[in-house]
Design a protein around this motif. Structure first.
Motif, short mmCIF file in Angstrom:
data_model
loop_
_atom_site.label_atom_id
_atom_site.label_comp_id
_atom_site.label_asym_id
_atom_site.label_seq_id
_atom_site.Cartn_x
_atom_site.Cartn_y
_atom_site.Cartn_z
N ASP A 174 -2.78 5.41 -3.90
CA ASP A 174 -2.03 4.70 -2.87
C ASP A 174 -2.04 5.43 -1.53
O ASP A 174 -1.92 4.82 -0.47
CB ASP A 174 -0.58 4.48 -3.32
CG ASP A 174 -0.47 3.41 -4.40
OD1 ASP A 174 -1.46 2.70 -4.62
OD2 ASP A 174 0.60 3.31 -5.02
N THR B 218 2.46 -3.22 -4.31
CA THR B 218 2.22 -2.60 -5.62
C THR B 218 1.14 -3.30 -6.44
O THR B 218 0.64 -2.72 -7.41
CB THR B 218 3.52 -2.57 -6.45
OG1 THR B 218 3.99 -3.91 -6.64
CG2 THR B 218 4.58 -1.74 -5.76
N ARG C 225 -3.33 -2.80 -4.20
CA ARG C 225 -3.98 -1.89 -5.17
C ARG C 225 -5.14 -2.57 -5.88
O ARG C 225 -6.23 -2.02 -5.97
CB ARG C 225 -2.97 -1.44 -6.24
CG ARG C 225 -2.05 -0.33 -5.88
CD ARG C 225 -1.18 -0.02 -7.08
NE ARG C 225 -0.14 0.96 -6.79
CZ ARG C 225 0.91 1.18 -7.57
NH1 ARG C 225 1.05 0.48 -8.69
NH2 ARG C 225 1.80 2.08 -7.24
N VAL D 289 -2.58 0.32 0.50
CA VAL D 289 -1.12 0.40 0.50
C VAL D 289 -0.60 0.95 1.83
O VAL D 289 0.45 0.52 2.33
CB VAL D 289 -0.63 1.27 -0.68
CG1 VAL D 289 0.87 1.54 -0.58
CG2 VAL D 289 -0.95 0.58 -2.01
N THR E 187 -7.01 2.39 -2.00
CA THR E 187 -6.21 1.18 -1.83
C THR E 187 -5.87 0.97 -0.36
O THR E 187 -6.16 1.81 0.50
CB THR E 187 -4.89 1.26 -2.63
OG1 THR E 187 -4.02 2.21 -1.97
CG2 THR E 187 -5.12 1.69 -4.06
#
Length: 845
Positions: free
Chosen positions: A444, A610, A614, A495, A493
Motif C-alpha cells: 500500500d 482497501t 489494491r 492506495v 498499489t
C-alpha cells in the motif's frame, strides 16, 4: 536376459502353489470388501499385491508384467531383504494368474514343473502397503504424521481419471493437494499432504499409485539434476502445438527482445523487431526477460501445457519489439518516444496483413529521483500511452516522432501495462513480530510506477494463490509471505494516489509468492512459487520461471488476445472492459468487507482504498471471459455518442444514450425477493491533455467524461432523463467537484467513487422484484477539455464506448439466459456478444 536360478520346490509343489493361491484370493477378497465403502466413481477394477522372491533368488519380472498383469515397481535385493515386486492384478486377470500357479503342480514336456521360473521363485504374495510402494532410502515418516507425498500414478492401471479421484478424496478428507499434476510418459505425478493412513485409503481406489516418493519433482523441475528432462518435455509439447490461423490476433510485447530460435516460440512468433539503434531483436537481457514474457504470453503457465497429453490449440500470435538496450545509451531516449516508435514499427512492418493487436509492456520506471512510484499525476510517458490507446496517428522520422491529430476510434489500441514491482524486500517489512503477514502495508505504501497510471491502459497487478513451501531441508521452517488469495508481495498499489487519480490496478493476475525463514531474517523466491515459462536457450536451458507483475501482465495480454479471437468485432476499449467485467475478488481480498448478508459494512471510500486501489476488480479467468452461463448472462454493447455540440457561440453537452435492458421481467417478478446482482462496466478511451497544468485536475486532463446511471424502480423514463440532465449539467461545471446524484444504497461502490479515470464499474445488489422495474440504463457525457478549450476540431466528434451488463442470481439456479436470448433473437447456444441497436435510444440534452 539371463534365466533366473529356480528354487527347488520338489518336496512340496502342491503346498507351495496352494499358499500362493491363498495369498492372491485373500487379497482379492479384502479388496472387494473395501470397495463397498468407496464412491462408485473411484472404485478400482483390480488390486495391488507384493510379490516377494525367495532369498537369494530373482523373480521372473517379465511374467509379472504380462497376461493382464502390470508390474508397478521393484525393490532390488539387499543384504537384509530379498527382491520384491509390486504388481497390479485386474479382477479379470485373477483366473489366469491362479491357473499359472496351479499348473506348477503339473510336469511339462521336459519333466520339470510348468511355470517353474515364475512360481517357484515366489516366496509369498501379500497385499501391497505404503511401505512396499515407498521408493526412498529414507525410512517412512511416522504413521500419524501429515506430510507431503509424491504419487506416481500409472495411467495403464485404470481407464478412470485417477487424478479426479485423488482430488475428490483430498476434498472429502481435508487433505492438501498440489494445484497441478505433472505428466511424464504414462505417469501422472501428484503431490498430496496426508498421513500413511490416508495413503492406505488411496491404495484401495483407482488412484492407487505405482510408486510413492518424497516430493521433489515439481519444486525441482528447474534444477540442474532434472534439466535434461526439459528437452523431452519441450519436444513433446512442440509435437502437440496447433498454430493459430494467419489472421489471428497478436500480442505485441514491448520488452528486451526474444530468443527467436526457441523451439516453443517458433510456432507462435510471427515477427521480431528492435527500435534500439544497432541492436537486433534477439533477447540480450541477462535473465532473458523478453523470452520469459513471450512463453507465458503464448501458453500461460507452461507447466499446464507441458504436462498435458492433448493437442494445444493456439488462437493468437506473438510478435516482439525490443525497447530496452543491452547497455545504457550515451543519449537517453524518452520512454514515451520509444513506446510510440515501437508501436509504429509493429503496425507498419506488415501493412498488407493488418491484424488486431494487444500491446503488452512490463517495463515501468519510478517517476523521479528517489521517488516511490507516481502519485497518479500524468507524465509524458503515461500521456503518450493514453494518446496511443485512443487511436492517435503516429508519424516517425529520423529525428522525431509525432502523435498527430484527433483520436480515431477505429484505430484504438489496447495497451496492457504492469503496475510495477517492489524491488527490495526486507523480512521485517513483510512479517510482524507475532508472525502475521504485514506485506499489504508495504504494497500500500509502494505506489504504482510510471506509466501504469495511464487512464486508457489496462493496468495489471499481481495476486497469488501459491502456498507451497519446498520440502528440501534448506527450507525447513520457511513459510509463504502472502496468504493465498491476497496481493502478491511483489505488487504495487494506488492506495497513496491523489484522490482524483484513476484507481489502479484494473485487474490482478497470478504473480507468485515469496518465502520467509523461521527467524524472519531472510526472504527468498523459489521456482515452486513462480510460473513456468520459456528460457533464453543460449546456454542449453529451455525452461525457467517468471513472477511478479511481469508474469501477471503477460497472462493478461494473452487473455485479451483470446478475447479478440473469440469476439473479433470488439474494439480495444470493449475488450479492456470485458476483462474487468469478468474479474472477481477472492474471499481473502474482501475479508472483513461484507457482513453475513453480503452487504458492505465499510464506507464506499474505505472500500475503494482497501479493495479497488489494491486489487482493481479482481482476477479474470478465461472461462468467464470467453463464455456465458444460464444463470449469469452478459450483454455487450458497443455504442457511441456525441459528447459536445456547438449551439451558436456556445458549446453544450450533446446526447445521452438510453439502453433498454433485455432481462426477462416476468421471470424476475417470479423470483420476487430473491437477491440478484446487476454488474455494469463502462469502458471508453479519452484523449489526454498533456500540459502539466492540465494534470492538476481530473476535469482538464480528459477530453470527455462518460457516466452511466440506472433508472429507479419508481421513476418514469421522463423523470430519469431529467435527473440525468440535472446531474450532468452540475458536473459539467469545471469548477464543481463531482457530486453524487444517485442515492441508491444498492450500489456497491457508488457513483462518487466509481467515477475515477475512464473505466467505471459497479455492482447493484437488490431483489429481483426491484430490478424488474428498473429496466433502462443510460450513458451520458459530463464535460472535458474538448469543451472547456473550445476545440473546434473536436466539438461534434463522436466518442465510442463499450458497455457491459450482467445479471446473475447467486443464491438460486434460474435460467435467465434462454428467455433473454429469445427476446434478442440470439441463438440460444451462443453468448450475447453484439450490440442490440433496437434497444438504444438517443436523447439531446
Amino acid at each position: 536376459m539371463q534365466t533366473p536360478k529356480v528354487v527347488d520346490r520338489s518336496a512340496d509343489r502342491a503346498g507351495h502353489a496352494s499358499r500362493l493361491r491363498t495369498g492372491v484370493e485373500e487379497v482379492q477378497s479384502e479388496a472387494l470388501l473395501h470397495r463397498q465403502s468407496v464412491d462408485s466413481r473411484d472404485r478400482a477394477d483390480g488390486f495391488a499385491v507384493t510379490v516377494q522372491a525367495a532369498p537369494e533368488h530373482e523373480l521372473k519380472l517379465g511374467s509379472l508384467d504380462n497376461s493382464g498383469l502390470t508390474l508397478m515397481s521393484v525393490h532390488e535385493a539387499d543384504e537384509q531383504h530379498p527382491q520384491e515386486a509390486v504388481v497390479w492384478i485386474p479382477d479379470g486377470a485373477v483366473p489366469t494368474l491362479l491357473r499359472k500357479i496351479d499348473q506348477f503342480t503339473e510336469d511339462g514336456r521336459s519333466g520339470s514343473p510348468r511355470n517353474a521360473e515364475l512360481v517357484a521363485n515366489i516366496e509369498q504374495i501379500e497385499r501391497a502397503t505404503v511401505e512396499n510402494l515407498w521408493q526412498e532410502e529414507l525410512p517412512l515418516p511416522d504413521e500419524d504424521a501429515d506430510v507431503w507425498w509424491e504419487l506416481w500414478i500409472d495411467s495403464r492401471l485404470s481407464e478412470s481419471d485417477a487424478v479426479q479421484t485423488l482430488r475428490r478424496l483430498a476434498q472429502a478428507n481435508g487433505w492438501q493437494m498440489a494445484q497441478r499434476t505433472i505428466g511424464i510418459a504414462q505417469f501422472k505425478v501428484a503431490q498430496v499432504h496426508t498421513s500413511i493412513r490416508g495413503l492406505t485409503q488411496i491404495l484401495r481406489t483407482n488412484a492407487c499409485p505405482s510408486e510413492i516418493r518424497k516430493p521433489t519433482f515439481t519444486e525441482e523441475l528447474h534444477s540442474r539434476e532434472l534439466r535434461d528432462l526439459h528437452r523431452d518435455f519441450v519436444a513433446d509439447l512442440v509435437s502437440r502445438i496447433r498454430p493459430a490461423t494467419t489472421s489471428a490476433p497478436a500480442v505485441t510485447l514491448l520488452d528486451t527482445g526474444v530468443d527467436q530460435e526457441h523451439p516453443l516460440l517458433r510456432p507462435v512468433l510471427i515477427a521480431a523487431h528492435s527500435v534500439m539503434n544497432q541492436e537486433g531483436p534477439d533477447d540480450s537481457h541477462p535473465q532473458g526477460h523478453g523470452t520469459r514474457m513471450a512463453g507465458l504470453t503464448a501458453f500461460g503457465d507452461l507447466e499446464s501445457a507441458l504436462t498435458s497429453l492433448t493437442p494445444v490449440q493456439l488462437d493468437h500470435h506473438i510478435e516482439t519489439v525490443k525497447i530496452l538496450p543491452r547497455r545504457q545509451l550515451d543519449t537517453p531516449r524518452p520512454h514515451g518516444e520509444v513506446t510510440a516508435t515501437a508501436i509504429a514499427t509493429a503496425e507498419t512492418a506488415d501493412l498488407e496483413n493488418p491484424r488486431t493487436r494487444v500491446f503488452g509492456m512490463a517495463v515501468t520506471a519510478e517517476s523521479g529521483p528517489n521517488s516511490n512510484g507516481t502519485d497518479g499525476t500524468a507524465t509524458l510517458w503515461s500521456a503518450s500511452v493514453d494518446a496511443l490507446a485512443a487511436g492517435t496517428d503516429i508519424t516517425v522520422t529520423d529525428d522525431r516522432i509525432d502523435l498527430l491529430g484527433p483520436p480515431a476510434p477505429t484505430q484504438s489500441r489496447l495497451l496492457v501495462i504492469s503496475a510495477g514491482n517492489i524491488r527490495d524486500h526486507r523480512a521485517t517489512d513483510l512479517i510482524a513480530a507475532d508472525g502475521s503477514s504485514t506485506h499489504l502495508a508495504l504494497c500500500d505504501t509502494s505506489r504504482i510506477e510510471d506509466p501504469a497510471q495511464a487512464w486508457n491502459a489496462l493496468t495489471v497487478g499481481a495476486h497469488t494463490e501459491f502456498d507451497h513451501v519446498p520440502t528440501h531441508k534448506d527450507y525447513a521452517g520457511y513459510r509463504v509471505v502472502a496468504p493465498p488469495g491476497t496481493l502478491s508481495p511483489h505488487s504495487r498499489t494506488s492506495v497513496l494516489f491523489k484522490e482524483a487519480a484513476a484507481c489502479k490496478p484494473d485487474i490482478v493476475m497470478e504473480g507468485g509468492n515469496l518465502l520467509v525463514d523461521k527467524e524472519t531474517t531472510r526472504v527468498d523466491g523459489h521456482d515452486a512459487s513462480s510460473l513456468t515459462t520459456t528460457a533464453r536457450s543460449h546456454f542449453g536451458q529451455l525452461l525457467t520461471t517468471i513472477d511478479a507483475t511481469s508474469a501477471a501482465t503477460a497472462q493478461a495480454a494473452r487473455l485479451a488476445a483470446l478475447a479478440h479471437a473469440r469476439y473479433p468485432n470488439l474494439r480495444a476499449e470493449t475488450v479492456r472492459g470485458l476483462l474487468v467485467h469478468e474479474a472477481r475478488w477472492t474471499d481473502a481480498m474482501t475479508q472483513g468487507v461484507f457482513n453475513r448478508n453480503g452487504r458492505r459494512k465499510i464506507t464506499a471510500g474505505q472500500f475503494t482504498r482497501t479493495v479497488l486501489r489494491r486489487y482493481g476488480w479482481g482476477v479474470p479467468t478465461a472461462e468467464r471471459v470467453l463464455a456465458s452461463t444460464a444463470s449469469a448472462v452478459t450483454m455487450i454493447i458497443q455504442g457511441s455518442l456525441v459528447p459536445f455540440v456547438r449551439e451558436r457561440r456556445d458549446i453544450r453537452l450533446g446526447e445521452l444514450k438510453l439502453h433498454e435492458l433485455p432481462w426477462p421481467r416476468e421471470q424476475l417478478l417470479d423470483l420476487d425477493a430473491a437477491e440478484v446482482h446487476l454488474r455494469v462496466t463502462l469502458s471508453y478511451f479519452i484523449e489526454p491533455n498533456p500540459g502539466r497544468r492540465g494534470m492538476l485536475g481530473q476535469h482538464t486532463y480528459a477530453s470527455h467524461r462518460l457516466r452511466f446511471a440506472l433508472k429507479g424502480p419508481y421513476e418514469t423514463t421522463q423523470q430519469f432523463e431529467g435527473r440525468i440532465a440535472q446531474a450532468a449539467q452540475a458536473e459539467d461545471d469545471a469548477r464543481t467537484a463531482i457530486r453524487p446524484f444517485d442515492s441508491d444504497p444498492n450500489w456497491l461502490v457508488g457513483p462518487t467513487n466509481r467515477l475515477r479515470g475512464c473505466l467505471h464499474a459497479d455492482i447493484w445488489r437488490g431483489t429481483a422484484r426491484e430490478l424488474a422495474d428498473c429496466g433502462v440504463l443510460a450513458v451520458y457525457p459530463a464535460g472535458g477539455w474538448w469543451k472547456y478549450n473550445n476545440s473546434a476540431d473536436r466539438v461534434g466528434r463522436p466518442a465510442t464506448y463499450g458497455l457491459l451488463v450482467s445479471l446473475t442470481t447467486p443464491e438460486i439456479t434460474a435460467d435467465l439466459y434462454t428467455p433473454t436470448a429469445i427476446q434478442l433473437g440470439v441463438p440460444v447456444p451462443t453468448e450475447i456478444t453484439s450490440a442490440v441497436e433496437t434497444s438504444i435510444e438517443s436523447r439531446l440534452f
